[in-house]
Enzyme design. Sequence first.
Site, PDB file in Angstrom:
ATOM      1  N   LYS A 268     -23.702 -27.115  25.110  1.00  0.00           N
ATOM      2  CA  LYS A 268     -24.143 -27.260  23.726  1.00  0.00           C
ATOM      3  C   LYS A 268     -23.725 -25.980  23.011  1.00  0.00           C
ATOM      4  O   LYS A 268     -24.371 -24.941  23.136  1.00  0.00           O
ATOM      5  CB  LYS A 268     -25.657 -27.460  23.641  1.00  0.00           C
TER       6      LYS A 268
ATOM      7  N   PHE B 196     -16.182 -33.374  21.171  1.00  0.00           N
ATOM      8  CA  PHE B 196     -17.041 -34.096  22.114  1.00  0.00           C
ATOM      9  C   PHE B 196     -17.135 -35.602  21.871  1.00  0.00           C
ATOM     10  O   PHE B 196     -17.729 -36.316  22.663  1.00  0.00           O
ATOM     11  CB  PHE B 196     -18.442 -33.474  22.196  1.00  0.00           C
TER      12      PHE B 196
ATOM     13  N   GLU C 241     -22.645 -31.723  28.840  1.00  0.00           N
ATOM     14  CA  GLU C 241     -21.660 -30.826  28.213  1.00  0.00           C
ATOM     15  C   GLU C 241     -22.332 -29.555  27.712  1.00  0.00           C
ATOM     16  O   GLU C 241     -23.534 -29.557  27.442  1.00  0.00           O
ATOM     17  CB  GLU C 241     -21.023 -31.523  27.003  1.00  0.00           C
TER      18      GLU C 241
ATOM     19  N   ARG D 196     -31.527 -40.320  15.686  1.00  0.00           N
ATOM     20  CA  ARG D 196     -31.894 -39.418  16.773  1.00  0.00           C
ATOM     21  C   ARG D 196     -32.484 -40.296  17.865  1.00  0.00           C
ATOM     22  O   ARG D 196     -33.491 -40.942  17.657  1.00  0.00           O
ATOM     23  CB  ARG D 196     -32.932 -38.417  16.266  1.00  0.00           C
TER      24      ARG D 196
ATOM     25  N   ARG E 190     -22.330 -31.040   9.200  1.00  0.00           N
ATOM     26  CA  ARG E 190     -23.454 -31.840   9.667  1.00  0.00           C
ATOM     27  C   ARG E 190     -24.174 -32.504   8.502  1.00  0.00           C
ATOM     28  O   ARG E 190     -24.690 -33.594   8.616  1.00  0.00           O
ATOM     29  CB  ARG E 190     -24.417 -30.934  10.435  1.00  0.00           C
TER      30      ARG E 190
ATOM     31  N   ARG F 103     -21.305 -28.053  13.437  1.00  0.00           N
ATOM     32  CA  ARG F 103     -20.775 -29.360  13.784  1.00  0.00           C
ATOM     33  C   ARG F 103     -19.697 -29.759  12.774  1.00  0.00           C
ATOM     34  O   ARG F 103     -19.863 -29.540  11.578  1.00  0.00           O
ATOM     35  CB  ARG F 103     -21.900 -30.384  13.743  1.00  0.00           C
TER      36      ARG F 103
ATOM     37  N   LYS G  29     -30.847 -32.998  24.339  1.00  0.00           N
ATOM     38  CA  LYS G  29     -30.471 -31.583  24.388  1.00  0.00           C
ATOM     39  C   LYS G  29     -31.460 -30.810  25.250  1.00  0.00           C
ATOM     40  O   LYS G  29     -32.660 -31.097  25.249  1.00  0.00           O
ATOM     41  CB  LYS G  29     -30.350 -30.989  22.992  1.00  0.00           C
TER      42      LYS G  29
HETATM   43  P1  ATP Z   1     -29.892 -28.078  16.781  1.00  0.00           P
HETATM   44  O1  ATP Z   1     -30.799 -27.538  15.740  1.00  0.00           O
HETATM   45  O2  ATP Z   1     -30.429 -27.987  18.171  1.00  0.00           O
HETATM   46  O3  ATP Z   1     -28.477 -27.628  16.653  1.00  0.00           O
HETATM   47  P2  ATP Z   1     -29.430 -30.566  15.440  1.00  0.00           P
HETATM   48  O4  ATP Z   1     -30.634 -31.158  14.799  1.00  0.00           O
HETATM   49  O5  ATP Z   1     -28.405 -29.924  14.589  1.00  0.00           O
HETATM   50  O6  ATP Z   1     -29.899 -29.610  16.607  1.00  0.00           O
HETATM   51  P3  ATP Z   1     -29.077 -32.357  17.584  1.00  0.00           P
HETATM   52  O7  ATP Z   1     -28.449 -33.683  17.644  1.00  0.00           O
HETATM   53  O8  ATP Z   1     -30.502 -32.302  17.852  1.00  0.00           O
HETATM   54  O9  ATP Z   1     -28.674 -31.704  16.212  1.00  0.00           O
HETATM   55  O10 ATP Z   1     -28.343 -31.418  18.610  1.00  0.00           O
HETATM   56  C1  ATP Z   1     -26.990 -31.588  18.775  1.00  0.00           C
HETATM   57  C2  ATP Z   1     -26.212 -30.586  17.956  1.00  0.00           C
HETATM   58  O11 ATP Z   1     -25.591 -29.703  18.855  1.00  0.00           O
HETATM   59  C3  ATP Z   1     -25.113 -31.292  17.210  1.00  0.00           C
HETATM   60  O12 ATP Z   1     -25.469 -31.529  15.858  1.00  0.00           O
HETATM   61  C4  ATP Z   1     -23.935 -30.360  17.333  1.00  0.00           C
HETATM   62  O13 ATP Z   1     -23.818 -29.557  16.183  1.00  0.00           O
HETATM   63  C5  ATP Z   1     -24.270 -29.439  18.471  1.00  0.00           C
HETATM   64  N1  ATP Z   1     -23.441 -29.584  19.674  1.00  0.00           N
HETATM   65  C6  ATP Z   1     -22.897 -28.563  20.355  1.00  0.00           C
HETATM   66  N2  ATP Z   1     -22.239 -28.981  21.430  1.00  0.00           N
HETATM   67  C7  ATP Z   1     -22.356 -30.328  21.456  1.00  0.00           C
HETATM   68  C8  ATP Z   1     -21.892 -31.322  22.336  1.00  0.00           C
HETATM   69  N3  ATP Z   1     -21.191 -31.033  23.412  1.00  0.00           N
HETATM   70  N4  ATP Z   1     -22.217 -32.606  22.045  1.00  0.00           N
HETATM   71  C9  ATP Z   1     -22.944 -32.922  20.956  1.00  0.00           C
HETATM   72  N5  ATP Z   1     -23.404 -32.004  20.098  1.00  0.00           N
HETATM   73  C10 ATP Z   1     -23.129 -30.721  20.334  1.00  0.00           C
END
Ligand code: ATP
Length: 605
Positions: A270, A360, A268, A437, A290, A275, A443
Amino acid sequence: MPMPFSVLAETFEKIERVTSRTQMLLYLVELFKKTPPDVVDKVVYFIQGKLWPDWKGLPELGVGEKLLIKAASIALHVPEHELEMLAKKLGDIGRAIEMIKQEKMKKGAAAPGLLAFIKKPGQQSQSTLTVEKVYETLAKIAMAQGEGSREIKLKLLAGLLAEASPKEAKYIARFVEGRLRLGVGDATIMEALAVVYAGSAAMRNVIERAYNLRADLGMIAKILATQGIEALKNVKPEVGIPIRPMLAERLNDPAEILKKLGGRALVEYKYDGERAQIHKKGEKIWIFSRRLENITHMYPDVVQMAREGIKAEEAIVEGEIVAIDPDTGELRPFQVLMRRRRKHDVHVAMEEIPVAVFLFDTVYVNGEDLTVKPLPVRHNMLENIVERSDRWQLAKGIVTSSPEELEKFFLQAIEDGAEGVMAKAMHDKSIYQAGARGWLWIKYKRDYKSEMTDTVDLVVIGAFYGRGRRAGKYGALLMAAYDPDTDTFKSVCKVGSGFTDEDLERLNDMLKPYIRQTKHPRVDSQMKPDVWVEPALVAEIIGAELTLSPIHTCCYGWVKPGAGISIRFPRFIRWRPDKSPEDATTTKELYEMYMRQLKKIEEKA
Ligand code: ATP
């Protein structure tokens, strides 16, 4: 049996002096052993320095420094200016109150009573305050709102401080000021709970699972203490209580990504926004960030979309809120959305910065816990309950087993303004791993045009004074990664570049509440900064490459004896206020990034 508040105050004092996490754990175990099961929730909240979980959106205490001084002056029978002077000298109102109380008790002085409801100092040598009483009074102080509330807050607080022993008064004052930062991590609290109520630290994972599904550690502790570990095993998500988000690992090779996910994946976009975990119960909607803050009030437009766009009576869905250009529907960068957070009038912000939501996942629908179901089941359910509109959509995605197709989709995502892609496992075991995680989600983010292909999120643990143009200000920060196994922060690098003049101007104010004279017990660093900083602020950092370092403690000895992992030429990119210190990049992730970098270099050679 009521629990004396003195037990808590004594533990706080001990914890304040600890130099290691093990010691901290021992004191917590001791404390929980003395805690009656029905007050364990309150004890946990006190340790966390709060009255209730932040996401409840209940009022804060609303007691400023002035009101606290006034209440203490009434309680202690000392003029406000005297108290103020001593507090200033000590840099701590709580300590000032404690000292004055101690003095007065020694003298046994009985000053003329200012208010009838307050006992005179010296009348009592032993406090009779209980945890319940302190908690209830503080809750009443917080709940007092509107006209006349200042007087009510003052009266209640003065009464409490008068009744307290010197030590208790110190911690009540610090709590009220929002300065009761013991620095005990949730993981450490859970470990202590496991030892006391489940017989072994190994049971921490059962507690953790329940906490991941219902982010209220006080509530979880109470279920554990009153109903036992078996009851915790049956905990399900509940609408209105946030669930801790599932997180992704990272890779940047499509073939490797597919291999890790079992050959086939849902890939999907990103989206680069915020979030959002959206809960619905009838007409009522909650939105959690988040970090599990209740952000419902910031997004009245999303509330409306959710009300109309979720066709289930009760549901929890997840998506990304992204700023969009209303004319073209194009995605706008994360920074634009953050501007919306800073605006005071949400309705103005809503007009100026319109958003779309890309959903999502779903973890709960009409009584059914979907976290235990594989992704295709959850995704089907999501499709069934979501009624789409322009601004309320499912994340754009494809199912693929071809690395070439994945790469093409990734490039398309970047071109459309996304940050990259999220590839997700679809096999039978592809459950929703709340709060973890793992390798079920991977990602793949855009390259920042340097050898280090991805940014990392690190926590500030110290600061260095600047020189030259930066004299008199902070000029660099000591940054750390999070180690969940030991619940500590391990140093990675010193970062001094990438800051704009404005960033540097703001640093002083940003760091001020977190400055410490000594190293925080959860910080592991051999490098000594000019000032220590309590782990609280997270920043996104990029560098030229990952290197081995003899001084930094991150992954110390993992790759080579006597060396840790560090970042060469680190550069500040932006603050990440949406992340808590425990959300920072972990030591294990840095290790994996380092090993991948090594592999690439070897391949090139
Ligand atoms: P980052 O700093 O890369 O945003 P993170 O630590 O907040 O990462 P990760 O789980 O590593 O979180 O990366 C997924 C993040 O990407 C999710 O927290 C969400 O906010 C965002 N996101 C965007 N699109 C999607 C998707 N299609 N599915 C899941 N998460 C998504």
